[in-house]
Scaffold this active site. Structure first.
Site, PDB file in Angstrom:
ATOM      1  N   CYS A   1       2.435  -4.986   6.729  1.00  0.00           N
ATOM      2  CA  CYS A   1       2.510  -4.550   5.675  1.00  0.00           C
ATOM      3  C   CYS A   1       3.906  -4.020   5.312  1.00  0.00           C
ATOM      4  O   CYS A   1       4.975  -4.111   5.215  1.00  0.00           O
ATOM      5  CB  CYS A   1       1.577  -3.139   4.913  1.00  0.00           C
ATOM      6  SG  CYS A   1       0.340  -4.201   5.411  1.00  0.00           S
TER       7      CYS A   1
ATOM      8  N   HIS B   1       1.391  -1.161   0.326  1.00  0.00           N
ATOM      9  CA  HIS B   1       0.046  -0.199   0.150  1.00  0.00           C
ATOM     10  C   HIS B   1       0.325   0.951   0.160  1.00  0.00           C
ATOM     11  O   HIS B   1       1.831   1.352  -0.121  1.00  0.00           O
ATOM     12  CB  HIS B   1      -0.803   0.232   1.070  1.00  0.00           C
ATOM     13  CG  HIS B   1       0.198  -0.101   2.484  1.00  0.00           C
ATOM     14  ND1 HIS B   1       0.387   1.309   2.919  1.00  0.00           N
ATOM     15  CD2 HIS B   1      -0.299  -1.120   3.395  1.00  0.00           C
ATOM     16  CE1 HIS B   1       0.630   0.886   4.554  1.00  0.00           C
ATOM     17  NE2 HIS B   1       0.043  -0.124   4.836  1.00  0.00           N
TER      18      HIS B   1
END
Length: 262
Positions: free
Chosen positions: A229, A219
Site C-alpha cells: 500500500c 492508509h
C-alpha cells in the site's frame, strides 16, 4: 460475539443487519490477503495489489477520453496516456528508487485553463521492497501504474468525503500486530487494482485472481514500509478524503521515479 457494523454513505444505500460473521470473515480475508502482513515491528502493512491501468486483462479499466492530460511533472510517455483525459485530480506518488520504501505524494488539480497545479505535497511510504511492474501477492512491493480512486472507509466515522465511505469495525487491525500498526486502517482509500469498483474496500473479490494480489490502499502511516500500500499521515489522509471528488475522476499514478518518467 464480535459486533460488526457496516455503513455505506455518499451515494450508496446504507447496509445494516448483515451477518456479523460474514462481514468479519470477508474483512479478515481482505486484510490478511491484502493489507495484512506479518505483524512484526518494521514489517509494514499494505495491500498486496492495486488495480492496473487499462489492459486487455483488466475487467474494468478507468474511464478515458481521447486525449490524456499533460503536465504532470515526472510522468512520461508510457504512463501519461493511461491517465483518463477527463481526470481533474491526480495523486502522483514518486518513489525514491526501485527498491526504496520512501516516497513523496503530490496531489495535482487541473484548473479550468487546463494547467495542472500542485495542491499539496505529502511524505509517504510504499512497499518495503520498493516497486514492481508485475505485482504478485506477498511480494511486499507496490505496483507501478495508474489506478482509479473510487471507494473509501475505515474504523473512524466518515470525515466528510464525497467518495462512498464504509465505516466498519472490521477494518480494525489485528492486535497481534505491532502496536505501531493498530491504527493503519482508521482511514483508507481503496486503490483500484484487482478489485470491484463501487464496493467497500473490504470486498475480497479479486477479478484477476488471488495470485495477482489485492487490497492495495491509501492508509495511515506507521513510520516504515508497507506490504504494498501507500501510507500517509493522518492529516494527509483526512485532507485527501475531504478533497477527492468522484466528479473529478481522481486517479493515482505511482511508482519509482525512473519508471514514472519512462
Amino acid at each position: 460475539m464480535v459486533r460488526v457494523e457496516t455503513e455505506r454513505v455518499r451515494g450508496r444505500a446504507r447496509v445494516r443487519g448483515r451477518s456479523a460473521a460474514a462481514v468479519a470473515a470477508a474483512a479478515l480475508l481482505a486484510l490478511l490477503a491484502g493489507c495484512g502482513g506479518d505483524g512484526g515491528a518494521g514489517n509494514g502493512r499494505g495491500g498486496s495489489g492495486a488495480r492496473p491501468a487499462p489492459s486487455a486483462a483488466d475487467p474494468s479499466p478507468p474511464r478515458s477520453s481521447p486525449r490524456a492530460p499533460e503536465g504532470i511533472p515526472g510522468v512520461g510517455e508510457r504512463l501519461r496516456p493511461r491517465i483518463p483525459g477527463d481526470s481533474r485530480q491526480v495523486l502522483a506518488v514518486y518513489g525514491e528508487d526501485a527498491g526504496s520504501a520512501r516516497s513523496t505524494a503530490v496531489l495535482f488539480t487541473r484548473a479550468d485553463d487546463g494547467t495542472w497545479r500542485r495542491a499539496r505535497t505529502m511524505d509517504a511510504h510504499n512497499g518495503k521492497r520498493g516497486w514492481t511492474t508485475d505485482h504478485h501477492e506477498g511480494d511486499r512491493r507496490s505496483p507501478v501504474g495508474v489506478f482509479t480512486l473510487s471507494d473509501a472507509g475505515g474504523v473512524l466515522p466518515d470525515p466528510g468525503t464525497r467518495l462512498p465511505y464504509t465505516r466498519s469495525d472490521a477494518f480494525t487491525a489485528p492486535r497481534h500486530w505491532a502496536k505501531s500498526h493498530w491504527h493503519d486502517f482508521d482511514l483508507v482509500v481503496a486503490i483500484d487494482y484487482n478489485r470491484v469498483r463501487g464496493t467497500s474496500p473490504l470486498d475480497p473479490t479479486r477479478p484477476l485472481g488471488q495470485g495477482k494480489g489485492g487490497g492495495i490502499w491509501l492508509h495511515l502511516d506507521h513510520g516504515s514500509g508497507t506490504s504494498g500500500c501507500v501510507s500517509l499521515s493522518k492529516a494527509s489522509m483526512e485532507y485527501l478524503l475531504r478533497t477527492l471528488d468522484p466528479e473529478a475522476n481522481p486517479v493515482v499514478v505511482m511508482g519509482d521515479r525512473a519508471r514514472l518518467a519512462a
